[in-house]
Design a protein around this motif. Structure first.
Motif, PDB file in Angstrom:
ATOM      1  N   ASP A  43       0.793  -1.225   0.000  1.00  0.00           N
ATOM      2  CA  ASP A  43       0.000   0.000   0.000  1.00  0.00           C
ATOM      3  C   ASP A  43       0.832   1.285   0.000  1.00  0.00           C
ATOM      4  OD1 ASP A  43      -2.236  -1.555  -0.034  1.00  0.00           O
ATOM      5  OD2 ASP A  43      -2.846  -1.171   2.035  1.00  0.00           O
ATOM      6  N   GLY A  44       2.118   1.207   0.331  1.00  0.00           N
ATOM      7  CA  GLY A  44       2.932   2.419   0.367  1.00  0.00           C
ATOM      8  C   GLY A  44       3.703   2.698  -0.908  1.00  0.00           C
ATOM      9  N   ILE A  45       3.646   1.780  -1.862  1.00  0.00           N
ATOM     10  CA  ILE A  45       4.512   1.900  -3.043  1.00  0.00           C
ATOM     11  C   ILE A  45       4.144   3.097  -3.913  1.00  0.00           C
ATOM     12  CG2 ILE A  45       5.179   0.780  -5.205  1.00  0.00           C
ATOM     13  CD1 ILE A  45       5.055  -1.895  -3.677  1.00  0.00           C
ATOM     14  N   LEU A  46       2.868   3.291  -4.170  1.00  0.00           N
ATOM     15  CA  LEU A  46       2.456   4.392  -5.036  1.00  0.00           C
ATOM     16  C   LEU A  46       2.920   5.728  -4.470  1.00  0.00           C
ATOM     17  CD1 LEU A  46       0.983   5.450  -7.512  1.00  0.00           C
ATOM     18  CD2 LEU A  46      -1.140   5.453  -6.170  1.00  0.00           C
ATOM     19  N   GLU A  47       2.732   5.939  -3.167  1.00  0.00           N
ATOM     20  CA  GLU A  47       3.176   7.181  -2.545  1.00  0.00           C
ATOM     21  C   GLU A  47       4.681   7.382  -2.715  1.00  0.00           C
ATOM     22  OE1 GLU A  47       3.822   9.147   1.852  1.00  0.00           O
ATOM     23  OE2 GLU A  47       2.138   7.764   1.615  1.00  0.00           O
ATOM     24  N   ALA A  48       5.451   6.313  -2.521  1.00  0.00           N
ATOM     25  CA  ALA A  48       6.904   6.414  -2.662  1.00  0.00           C
ATOM     26  C   ALA A  48       7.294   6.740  -4.101  1.00  0.00           C
ATOM     27  CB  ALA A  48       7.562   5.108  -2.219  1.00  0.00           C
ATOM     28  N   GLN A  49       6.624   6.130  -5.062  1.00  0.00           N
ATOM     29  CA  GLN A  49       6.939   6.388  -6.465  1.00  0.00           C
ATOM     30  C   GLN A  49       6.585   7.818  -6.867  1.00  0.00           C
ATOM     31  OE1 GLN A  49       4.926   3.149  -8.483  1.00  0.00           O
ATOM     32  NE2 GLN A  49       6.714   1.822  -8.339  1.00  0.00           N
ATOM     33  N   ILE A  50       5.470   8.313  -6.347  1.00  0.00           N
ATOM     34  CA  ILE A  50       5.088   9.705  -6.623  1.00  0.00           C
ATOM     35  C   ILE A  50       6.119  10.656  -6.033  1.00  0.00           C
ATOM     36  CG2 ILE A  50       3.392  11.505  -6.088  1.00  0.00           C
ATOM     37  CD1 ILE A  50       1.232   9.320  -6.306  1.00  0.00           C
ATOM     38  N   ALA A  51       6.547  10.381  -4.813  1.00  0.00           N
ATOM     39  CA  ALA A  51       7.558  11.221  -4.154  1.00  0.00           C
ATOM     40  C   ALA A  51       8.867  11.207  -4.936  1.00  0.00           C
ATOM     41  CB  ALA A  51       7.784  10.749  -2.722  1.00  0.00           C
ATOM     42  N   ALA A  52       9.222  10.044  -5.486  1.00  0.00           N
ATOM     43  CA  ALA A  52      10.453   9.942  -6.278  1.00  0.00           C
ATOM     44  C   ALA A  52      10.345  10.756  -7.567  1.00  0.00           C
ATOM     45  CB  ALA A  52      10.744   8.475  -6.599  1.00  0.00           C
ATOM     46  N   ARG A  53       9.165  10.726  -8.184  1.00  0.00           N
ATOM     47  CA  ARG A  53       8.969  11.526  -9.403  1.00  0.00           C
ATOM     48  C   ARG A  53       9.076  13.016  -9.108  1.00  0.00           C
ATOM     49  NH1 ARG A  53       5.088   7.395 -10.816  1.00  0.00           N
ATOM     50  NH2 ARG A  53       3.336   8.630 -10.026  1.00  0.00           N
ATOM     51  N   GLU A  54       8.525  13.443  -7.974  1.00  0.00           N
ATOM     52  CA  GLU A  54       8.608  14.845  -7.579  1.00  0.00           C
ATOM     53  C   GLU A  54      10.051  15.241  -7.293  1.00  0.00           C
ATOM     54  OE1 GLU A  54       6.154  17.231  -7.537  1.00  0.00           O
ATOM     55  OE2 GLU A  54       5.107  15.632  -8.635  1.00  0.00           O
ATOM     56  N   LYS A 133      -4.028   5.628  10.146  1.00  0.00           N
ATOM     57  CA  LYS A 133      -5.121   4.824   9.590  1.00  0.00           C
ATOM     58  C   LYS A 133      -4.573   3.830   8.574  1.00  0.00           C
ATOM     59  CE  LYS A 133      -9.542   5.218   7.171  1.00  0.00           C
ATOM     60  NZ  LYS A 133     -10.471   6.118   6.452  1.00  0.00           N
ATOM     61  N   ASP A 134      -5.105   2.609   8.592  1.00  0.00           N
ATOM     62  CA  ASP A 134      -4.742   1.535   7.656  1.00  0.00           C
ATOM     63  C   ASP A 134      -3.333   0.976   7.868  1.00  0.00           C
ATOM     64  OD1 ASP A 134      -7.229   1.691   6.414  1.00  0.00           O
ATOM     65  OD2 ASP A 134      -6.532   3.222   5.000  1.00  0.00           O
ATOM     66  N   THR A 135      -2.684   1.352   8.983  1.00  0.00           N
ATOM     67  CA  THR A 135      -1.399   0.741   9.314  1.00  0.00           C
ATOM     68  C   THR A 135      -1.582  -0.760   9.533  1.00  0.00           C
ATOM     69  OG1 THR A 135      -0.500   2.738  10.324  1.00  0.00           O
ATOM     70  CG2 THR A 135       0.454   0.667  11.031  1.00  0.00           C
ATOM     71  N   ILE A 136      -0.680  -1.561   8.985  1.00  0.00           N
ATOM     72  CA  ILE A 136      -0.707  -3.005   9.229  1.00  0.00           C
ATOM     73  C   ILE A 136      -0.079  -3.243  10.600  1.00  0.00           C
ATOM     74  CG2 ILE A 136       0.088  -5.248   8.430  1.00  0.00           C
ATOM     75  CD1 ILE A 136      -1.870  -4.007   6.514  1.00  0.00           C
ATOM     76  N   LEU A 137      -0.906  -3.584  11.579  1.00  0.00           N
ATOM     77  CA  LEU A 137      -0.420  -3.746  12.945  1.00  0.00           C
ATOM     78  C   LEU A 137       0.375  -5.042  13.093  1.00  0.00           C
ATOM     79  CD1 LEU A 137      -3.540  -2.622  15.014  1.00  0.00           C
ATOM     80  CD2 LEU A 137      -1.503  -1.277  14.483  1.00  0.00           C
ATOM     81  N   THR A 138       1.514  -4.944  13.757  1.00  0.00           N
ATOM     82  CA  THR A 138       2.368  -6.093  14.034  1.00  0.00           C
ATOM     83  C   THR A 138       2.695  -6.094  15.525  1.00  0.00           C
ATOM     84  OG1 THR A 138       4.446  -4.910  13.719  1.00  0.00           O
ATOM     85  CG2 THR A 138       3.390  -5.816  11.736  1.00  0.00           C
ATOM     86  N   ARG A 139       3.487  -7.067  15.950  1.00  0.00           N
ATOM     87  CA  ARG A 139       3.907  -7.088  17.353  1.00  0.00           C
ATOM     88  C   ARG A 139       4.697  -5.834  17.716  1.00  0.00           C
ATOM     89  NH1 ARG A 139       7.047 -12.347  18.697  1.00  0.00           N
ATOM     90  NH2 ARG A 139       7.718 -12.159  16.520  1.00  0.00           N
ATOM     91  N   ALA A 140       5.358  -5.228  16.739  1.00  0.00           N
ATOM     92  CA  ALA A 140       6.100  -3.994  17.008  1.00  0.00           C
ATOM     93  C   ALA A 140       5.174  -2.883  17.477  1.00  0.00           C
ATOM     94  CB  ALA A 140       6.848  -3.552  15.754  1.00  0.00           C
ATOM     95  N   HIS A 141       3.953  -2.856  16.945  1.00  0.00           N
ATOM     96  CA  HIS A 141       2.993  -1.834  17.363  1.00  0.00           C
ATOM     97  C   HIS A 141       2.480  -2.116  18.774  1.00  0.00           C
ATOM     98  CE1 HIS A 141       2.891  -1.603  12.902  1.00  0.00           C
ATOM     99  NE2 HIS A 141       2.873  -0.302  13.153  1.00  0.00           N
ATOM    100  N   PHE A 142       2.258  -3.394  19.091  1.00  0.00           N
ATOM    101  CA  PHE A 142       1.892  -3.752  20.470  1.00  0.00           C
ATOM    102  C   PHE A 142       2.987  -3.284  21.430  1.00  0.00           C
ATOM    103  CE2 PHE A 142      -1.056  -6.577  18.381  1.00  0.00           C
ATOM    104  CZ  PHE A 142      -2.074  -6.797  19.298  1.00  0.00           C
ATOM    105  N   ALA A 143       4.232  -3.577  21.072  1.00  0.00           N
ATOM    106  CA  ALA A 143       5.358  -3.206  21.933  1.00  0.00           C
ATOM    107  C   ALA A 143       5.452  -1.692  22.097  1.00  0.00           C
ATOM    108  CB  ALA A 143       6.652  -3.747  21.341  1.00  0.00           C
ATOM    109  N   GLN A 144       5.284  -0.967  20.986  1.00  0.00           N
ATOM    110  CA  GLN A 144       5.387   0.487  21.026  1.00  0.00           C
ATOM    111  C   GLN A 144       4.283   1.077  21.906  1.00  0.00           C
ATOM    112  OE1 GLN A 144       5.848   2.158  17.124  1.00  0.00           O
ATOM    113  NE2 GLN A 144       5.661   4.259  17.831  1.00  0.00           N
ATOM    114  N   TYR A 145       3.065   0.544  21.767  1.00  0.00           N
ATOM    115  CA  TYR A 145       1.940   1.044  22.558  1.00  0.00           C
ATOM    116  C   TYR A 145       2.172   0.789  24.053  1.00  0.00           C
ATOM    117  CZ  TYR A 145      -2.768   1.587  24.431  1.00  0.00           C
ATOM    118  OH  TYR A 145      -3.855   1.985  25.181  1.00  0.00           O
ATOM    119  N   LEU A 146       2.577  -0.413  24.394  1.00  0.00           N
ATOM    120  CA  LEU A 146       2.807  -0.748  25.801  1.00  0.00           C
ATOM    121  C   LEU A 146       3.927   0.100  26.397  1.00  0.00           C
ATOM    122  CD1 LEU A 146       2.483  -4.651  25.581  1.00  0.00           C
ATOM    123  CD2 LEU A 146       0.831  -3.055  26.602  1.00  0.00           C
ATOM    124  N   PHE A 147       4.938   0.395  25.578  1.00  0.00           N
ATOM    125  CA  PHE A 147       6.045   1.242  26.046  1.00  0.00           C
ATOM    126  C   PHE A 147       5.586   2.697  26.211  1.00  0.00           C
ATOM    127  CE2 PHE A 147       9.812   3.906  24.937  1.00  0.00           C
ATOM    128  CZ  PHE A 147      10.517   3.692  26.118  1.00  0.00           C
TER     129      PHE A 147
END
Length: 288
Positions: A43-54, A133-147
């Motif tokens: 889901d992040g590829i299009l944004e990155a490609q647009i930024a690269a074109r700019e 919004k629409d972030t793919i939640l992983t264990r890293a997000h659980f860890a970050q929230y608890l911290f």
């Protein structure tokens, strides 16, 4: 000499940089190319490609390679498969990624419930609202929230004491089978690469057998250059690449603040991946 980074994460999965910020950082780091390889999402590829074109309009060229890092089933655990140069809009690939997202969401809900029963102040809605919004939640997000909510002393403590696979709160996911992952990447025009083989801590014979099995299934590459490499690790991985005729790849596994010791392009300080590695991957891709 031109340098690259073929293993990079944005905040669309478990990194902290937006795809646009990654483009700016890659230019700042004087990279010639990087691959956006978020976990189970493109889901992040299009944004990155647009930024690269700019950026190119202002004379700052950077090549953004469409990629993904798939979690793949292996003996009641997961290994990771990177796909590079994907047609990320491919409908079959997107259907598989959607199913992987559903599986991850179901797992996250159960893990949040387990933590809540264990006395932690957490629920899935508050966890989601804490990130983009629409972030793919992983264990890293659980860890970050608890911290962030001061329920644990460090993110390191979360992974080693709370969210580790042997812990009471962990919930396993259903992963894509290896052959299907390789097929998905290839049918969407990409090249499948086994990510960071040594961090699975498999015995030498088992790792060799795994690579042989994946090669038989259609594996084309192996991540030889990686931030966690020490000692003779790179030499060991080069031998596997030569033994099984696999093209070499490499990347930092950059996650921004979630892995603060790892920098884009240079890993822990001594990672340097020449552009010739990318050229070799492109040549292999032409033969598939």
């Amino acid at each position: 000499m031109k340098y690259i980074d073929l293993h990079v994460h944005s905040n669309v999965s478990d990194g902290t940089f937006t795809p646009t910020q990654l483009v700016k950082e890659a230019i700042h780091c004087k990279l010639s190319a990087f691959a956006l390889t978020d976990h189970d999402t493109t889901d992040g590829i299009l944004e990155a490609q647009i930024a690269a074109r700019e950026a190119k309009k202002s004379g700052k060229a950077i090549e953004v390679i469409s990629g993904v890092e798939l979690s793949v089933a292996y003996k009641n655990r997961d290994i990771h498969m990177i796909g590079l140069f994907l047609d990320y809009q491919n409908s079959i690939l997107q259907e598989a990624l959607h199913k992987a997202k559903e599986s991850r969401e179901n797992r996250n809900q159960k893990m949040a419930e387990n933590l809540q029963k264990g006395g932690f102040d957490i629920d899935i809605e508050r966890l989601k609202n804490n990130f983009e919004k629409d972030t793919i939640l992983t264990r890293a997000h659980f860890a970050q929230y608890l911290f962030q909510t001061k329920q644990i002393p460090s993110i390191h403590a979360a992974f080693h004491n709370i969210l580790n696979a042997d812990g009471p709160y962990y919930v396993p996911r259903k992963y894509i089978e290896p052959e299907k992952a390789i097929h998905l990447i290839k049918q969407s025009g990409g090249i499948p690469i086994l990510a960071h083989p040594l961090i699975y801590h498999l015995p030498e014979e088992e790792l060799d057998a795994l690579i042989a099995m994946l090669k038989e299934m259609g594996l084309e590459g192996i991540e030889v250059f990686y931030s966690a490499n020490t000692g003779f690790d790179e030499a060991i991985l080069r031998r596997y690449a030569n033994k099984y005729n696999l093209v070499m790849s490499g990347g930092s596994d950059f996650h921004g603040a979630n892995k603060p010791l790892i920098s884009l392009g240079t890993g822990k300080g001594n990672l340097r991946i020449p552009y010739s590695i990318l050229e070799n991957i492109k040549k292999r891709l032409d033969t598939i």
